[in-house]
Each structure stands twice: as structure tokens, then as C-alpha cells.
Design an enzyme around this catalytic site. Structure first.
Site, PDB file in Angstrom:
ATOM      1  N   SER A  79       0.846  -1.189   0.000  1.00 54.04           N
ATOM      2  CA  SER A  79       0.000   0.000   0.000  1.00 54.04           C
ATOM      3  C   SER A  79       0.886   1.245   0.000  1.00 54.04           C
ATOM      4  O   SER A  79       1.896   1.286  -0.724  1.00 54.04           O
ATOM      5  CB  SER A  79      -0.940  -0.061   1.213  1.00 54.04           C
ATOM      6  OG  SER A  79      -1.837   1.009   1.220  1.00 54.04           O
ATOM      7  N   LYS A  83      -5.531   3.056  -2.494  1.00 56.93           N
ATOM      8  CA  LYS A  83      -4.774   2.388  -1.420  1.00 56.93           C
ATOM      9  C   LYS A  83      -5.614   2.283  -0.137  1.00 56.93           C
ATOM     10  O   LYS A  83      -5.500   1.300   0.604  1.00 56.93           O
ATOM     11  CB  LYS A  83      -3.465   3.134  -1.148  1.00 56.93           C
ATOM     12  CG  LYS A  83      -2.479   3.150  -2.321  1.00 56.93           C
ATOM     13  CD  LYS A  83      -1.941   1.772  -2.681  1.00 56.93           C
ATOM     14  CE  LYS A  83      -0.756   1.860  -3.624  1.00 56.93           C
ATOM     15  NZ  LYS A  83      -0.286   0.555  -4.105  1.00 56.93           N
TER      16      LYS A  83
HETATM   17  C1  HXC Z   1      -3.215  13.045 -16.106  1.00 56.69           C
HETATM   18  C2  HXC Z   1      -3.082  10.926 -17.025  1.00 56.69           C
HETATM   19  C3  HXC Z   1      -1.659  10.894 -16.817  1.00 56.69           C
HETATM   20  C4  HXC Z   1      -1.051  12.064 -16.230  1.00 56.69           C
HETATM   21  C5  HXC Z   1      -2.278   9.014 -17.712  1.00 56.69           C
HETATM   22  N1  HXC Z   1      -3.395   9.747 -17.573  1.00 56.69           N
HETATM   23  N2  HXC Z   1      -1.202   9.680 -17.260  1.00 56.69           N
HETATM   24  N3  HXC Z   1      -3.844  11.981 -16.670  1.00 56.69           N
HETATM   25  N4  HXC Z   1      -1.860  13.095 -15.884  1.00 56.69           N
HETATM   26  N5  HXC Z   1       0.251  12.122 -16.022  1.00 56.69           N
HETATM   27  C6  HXC Z   1      -4.741   9.385 -18.001  1.00 56.69           C
HETATM   28  C7  HXC Z   1      -4.844   9.190 -19.495  1.00 56.69           C
HETATM   29  O1  HXC Z   1      -4.928  10.430 -20.181  1.00 56.69           O
HETATM   30  C8  HXC Z   1      -6.118   8.379 -19.603  1.00 56.69           C
HETATM   31  O2  HXC Z   1      -7.257   9.165 -19.414  1.00 56.69           O
HETATM   32  C9  HXC Z   1      -6.038   7.476 -18.364  1.00 56.69           C
HETATM   33  O3  HXC Z   1      -5.136   8.132 -17.461  1.00 56.69           O
HETATM   34  C10 HXC Z   1      -5.505   6.107 -18.695  1.00 56.69           C
HETATM   35  O4  HXC Z   1      -4.237   6.268 -19.295  1.00 56.69           O
HETATM   36  P1  HXC Z   1      -3.574   5.112 -20.207  1.00 56.69           P
HETATM   37  O5  HXC Z   1      -2.210   5.561 -20.548  1.00 56.69           O
HETATM   38  O6  HXC Z   1      -4.508   4.763 -21.302  1.00 56.69           O
HETATM   39  O7  HXC Z   1      -3.578   3.871 -19.200  1.00 56.69           O
HETATM   40  P2  HXC Z   1      -2.659   2.601 -19.179  1.00 56.69           P
HETATM   41  O8  HXC Z   1      -1.913   2.435 -20.455  1.00 56.69           O
HETATM   42  O9  HXC Z   1      -3.517   1.521 -18.713  1.00 56.69           O
HETATM   43  O10 HXC Z   1      -1.553   2.973 -18.091  1.00 56.69           O
HETATM   44  C11 HXC Z   1      -1.889   3.035 -16.738  1.00 56.69           C
HETATM   45  C12 HXC Z   1      -1.115   4.163 -16.049  1.00 56.69           C
HETATM   46  C13 HXC Z   1       0.383   4.084 -16.336  1.00 56.69           C
HETATM   47  C14 HXC Z   1      -1.410   4.075 -14.556  1.00 56.69           C
HETATM   48  C15 HXC Z   1      -1.652   5.498 -16.590  1.00 56.69           C
HETATM   49  O11 HXC Z   1       1.031   5.154 -15.669  1.00 56.69           O
HETATM   50  C16 HXC Z   1       0.967   2.774 -15.931  1.00 56.69           C
HETATM   51  O12 HXC Z   1       0.902   1.829 -16.682  1.00 56.69           O
HETATM   52  N6  HXC Z   1       1.560   2.667 -14.743  1.00 56.69           N
HETATM   53  C17 HXC Z   1       2.100   1.385 -14.249  1.00 56.69           C
HETATM   54  C18 HXC Z   1       3.362   1.548 -13.492  1.00 56.69           C
HETATM   55  C19 HXC Z   1       3.288   2.542 -12.374  1.00 56.69           C
HETATM   56  O13 HXC Z   1       2.629   3.578 -12.471  1.00 56.69           O
HETATM   57  N7  HXC Z   1       3.989   2.258 -11.297  1.00 56.69           N
HETATM   58  C20 HXC Z   1       4.069   3.202 -10.212  1.00 56.69           C
HETATM   59  C21 HXC Z   1       3.278   2.744  -9.084  1.00 56.69           C
HETATM   60  S1  HXC Z   1       3.758   3.714  -7.728  1.00 56.69           S
HETATM   61  P3  HXC Z   1      -8.144   9.747 -20.667  1.00 56.69           P
HETATM   62  O14 HXC Z   1      -9.230  10.531 -20.021  1.00 56.69           O
HETATM   63  O15 HXC Z   1      -7.205  10.587 -21.484  1.00 56.69           O
HETATM   64  O16 HXC Z   1      -8.647   8.536 -21.409  1.00 56.69           O
HETATM   65  C22 HXC Z   1       2.680   3.576  -6.502  1.00 56.69           C
HETATM   66  C23 HXC Z   1       3.233   4.017  -5.200  1.00 56.69           C
HETATM   67  C24 HXC Z   1       2.397   5.054  -4.584  1.00 56.69           C
HETATM   68  O17 HXC Z   1       1.627   3.147  -6.651  1.00 56.69           O
HETATM   69  C25 HXC Z   1       3.085   5.630  -3.374  1.00 56.69           C
HETATM   70  C26 HXC Z   1       4.292   6.467  -3.670  1.00 56.69           C
HETATM   71  C27 HXC Z   1       4.953   7.056  -2.459  1.00 56.69           C
END
Ligand code: HXC
Length: 258
Positions: free
Chosen positions: A147, A165
Site C-alpha cells: 500500500s 490504497k
Molecule cells: C493526467 C493521465 C496521466 C497524467 C495518464 N493519464 N497519465 N492523466 N496526468 N500524467 C490518463 C490518461 O490520459 C487516460 O485518461 C487514463 O489516465 C488512462 O491512461 P492510459 O495511458 O490509457 O492507461 P494505461 O496504459 O492503462 O496505463 C496506466 C497508467 C500508467 C497508470 C496510466 O502510468 C501505468 O501503466 N503505470 C504502471 C506503473 C506505475 O505507475 N507504477 C508506479 C506505481 S507507484 P483519458 O481521459 O485521457 O482517457 C505507486 C506508489 C504510490 O503506486 C506511493 C508512492 C509514495
């Protein structure tokens, strides 16, 4: 670091881990495998997953299965569970480490952006629970949910992850209560900033700035979380369920003053 854990303690046990290709998930798989567990790692990047499984086998001498899966798909999870059971015959421990994140103010966050993170984190955890629970009941196994601490306060640009989370924390507590009588445990780990992870890359904050806000003066390592998992899954933690372990170098106690 000299190990405080007994060699071979996880021999014959099987770890099933979402988000196992890199970062915290990879590190947990590596430490568990170092102590004898076999592991099934899940992730969306099939090629990267295969490379990680090969690297894990090489560094630990234990077996690792790469099971390509998007946790948003219950069909993918069912396939991964079947592949794991076909190869290893059991599932003892499940780590839900798959997550998605990006920085965005709620005013600029589309419904799909919010929903995407809820689907990866919360629905992904639900899907993982549903797919693995029958096998975990068989072994009287345990769940660990990765989380965060950011929802303990209002963290800007993190509405989606905070909501996701918080729901995961709640789910873990329910699993602890519902499944405890069957011998299944469920716990949460809430890491602070962990160096060299996808999450830290995406949050884009400068290391120095973060470290000023951490009493222990440094970001965590992925092994800080993996060592906790080694203990949590061991008989030493047999009475630990429904708990949350914050591992953040003391950060949350001075957040807002840094
Ligand atoms: C605003 C955003 C954005 C951004 C994506 N979106 N990035 N909006 N600012 N920076 C929007 C897109 O425009 C879209 O909306 C929607 O989110 C889905 O985006 P996709 O790229 O189509 O989704 P997908 O390919 O499924 O990718 C999912 C993701 C990506 C979450 C957006 O970042 C990913 O794959 N992440 C996986 C790895 C990751 O993030 N790991 C870190 C976890 S860290 P619209 O409206 O345009 O359709 C963590 C720890 C937290 O959780 C605690 C930290 C201290």
C-alpha cells in the site's frame, strides 16, 4: 548484510506476486527465492517479465515462472494461477504489488484517469484475491498488500492512488477477519519513498528534497520491504494478521514540516 533468517526456510513454498517484474515486487521475489521459495511473477510486459524471471533464477538458484497478466483482467489472473499450480502445485504466499500512478490534480484528472488507477490497484487486488483464495486456503497461506502512507493525510495530486490504497487497506482487514478462522492471514505494508522504483520515477520529486523530510535521512531500498516480507511470511509472524507495517524511515511523522 549477514542474514538473520534461516537458509532454506521457504523451500517447498510458492510465492505468487503481481508487479513482480521490477522494484519492490522483484526484490520480494528475490529474497523469498534466496531462502528457497519458488515464485510466479506477474506483469504486463511479457518480455521484461521473462528477463526478470531468468535473472531471479540466476541470482537465487530457485525456480521462477513468468506469467504475463494485467491485474485488471480476471481471465489473465485465472490463467496465471493455473500456470502456477500446473508448475508448482500450490500457492502459499500472495503479494499484491502491481500498481499504477501519475501526478495529477483532481481538477485535471479525467474520469478515465481516476478509474484506471482504481482498476489497477483496487480492482486488481480484488481480482488477485478472488483468483488465488482457493489455493491459499489449501495451504493456510498469507497475503501481503503493498500500500502506501499517502492517504493517511491529504497528499496533493494523488487522489486516485489515495482512494485506491485506502480501499486496499480496508480489503486486507476484511480478508484477515473473514479468512482468519481458515488459517489465512492478510497484512499490509505501507512503504515510504523507495529509491529506484517506478513509483519514485513517476512522482518525479528530487531525492534531496525527499531526504530532508525523512528522519532516518535516506530513501528506502527495495530490500527494506523484502526483509519485512521474509519475516511476515515466516512462522515468527504466525499470529500477525490484519496489521499494517509502515516502513518509511519515520517520514509520515514529520510530513508537512519538511
Ligand atoms: C493526467 C493521465 C496521466 C497524467 C495518464 N493519464 N497519465 N492523466 N496526468 N500524467 C490518463 C490518461 O490520459 C487516460 O485518461 C487514463 O489516465 C488512462 O491512461 P492510459 O495511458 O490509457 O492507461 P494505461 O496504459 O492503462 O496505463 C496506466 C497508467 C500508467 C497508470 C496510466 O502510468 C501505468 O501503466 N503505470 C504502471 C506503473 C506505475 O505507475 N507504477 C508506479 C506505481 S507507484 P483519458 O481521459 O485521457 O482517457 C505507486 C506508489 C504510490 O503506486 C506511493 C508512492 C509514495
Amino acid at each position: 548484510m549477514a542474514s538473520i533468517f534461516q537458509p532454506g526456510i521457504y523451500k517447498g513454498k510458492v510465492l505468487f506476486i503481481t508487479g513482480g517484474r521490477s522494484g519492490i515486487g522483484y526484490s520480494i521475489a528475490e529474497e523469498m527465492m534466496r531462502f528457497g521459495a519458488s515464485a510466479c511473477i506477474l506483469g504486463r510486459d511479457a518480455k521484461g517479465l521473462q528477463e526478470s524471471a531468468a535473472a531471479l533464477e540466476k541470482s537465487t538458484g530457485s525456480k521462477c515462472l513468468a506469467a504475463p497478466a494485467d491485474v485488471r483482467s480476471k481471465e489473465d489472473l485465472a490463467k496465471a494461477v493455473k500456470a502456477c499450480l500446473d508448475k508448482f502445485g500450490r500457492i502459499d504466499f500472495v503479494v499484491c504489488a502491481a500498481a499504477g500512478n501519475f501526478l495529477a490534480p483532481i481538477s485535471g484528472m479525467s474520469e478515465n484517469a481516476f478509474r484506471t488507477v482504481i482498476e489497477i490497484d483496487t480492482i486488481g487486488t480484488y481480482n488477485t484475491l478472488k483468483a488465488t483464495l482457493p489455493a491459499v486456503r489449501e495451504t493456510k497461506g498469507a497475503y501481503l498488500h503493498i500500500s502506501a502512507t499517502l492517504h493517511y493525510a491529504g497528499t496533493p495530486y494523488q487522489a486516485h492512488v489515495s482512494a485506491a490504497k485506502a480501499a486496499i487497506d480496508a480489503l486486507s482487514n476484511v480478508i484477515a477477519v473473514e479468512e482468519g478462522p481458515r488459517g489465512v492471514r492478510s497484512n499490509v505494508c505501507a512503504p515510504g519513498p523507495i529509491a529506484n522504483t517506478e513509483g519514485m520515477k513517476r512522482l518525479g520529486t528530487k531525492g534531496r528534497e525527499i531526504e530532508r523530510g525523512i528522519p532516518l535521512g535516506k530513501q528506502g531500498d527495495t530490500t527494506d520491504i523484502a526483509y519485512y516480507a521474509l519475516w511476515l511470511f515466516s512462522p515468527a509472524a504466525a499470529w500477525v494478521t490484519g496489521s499494517t507495517m509502515v516502513i518509511d524511515g519515520g517520514q509520515m511523522h514529520i510530513r508537512g514540516t519538511s
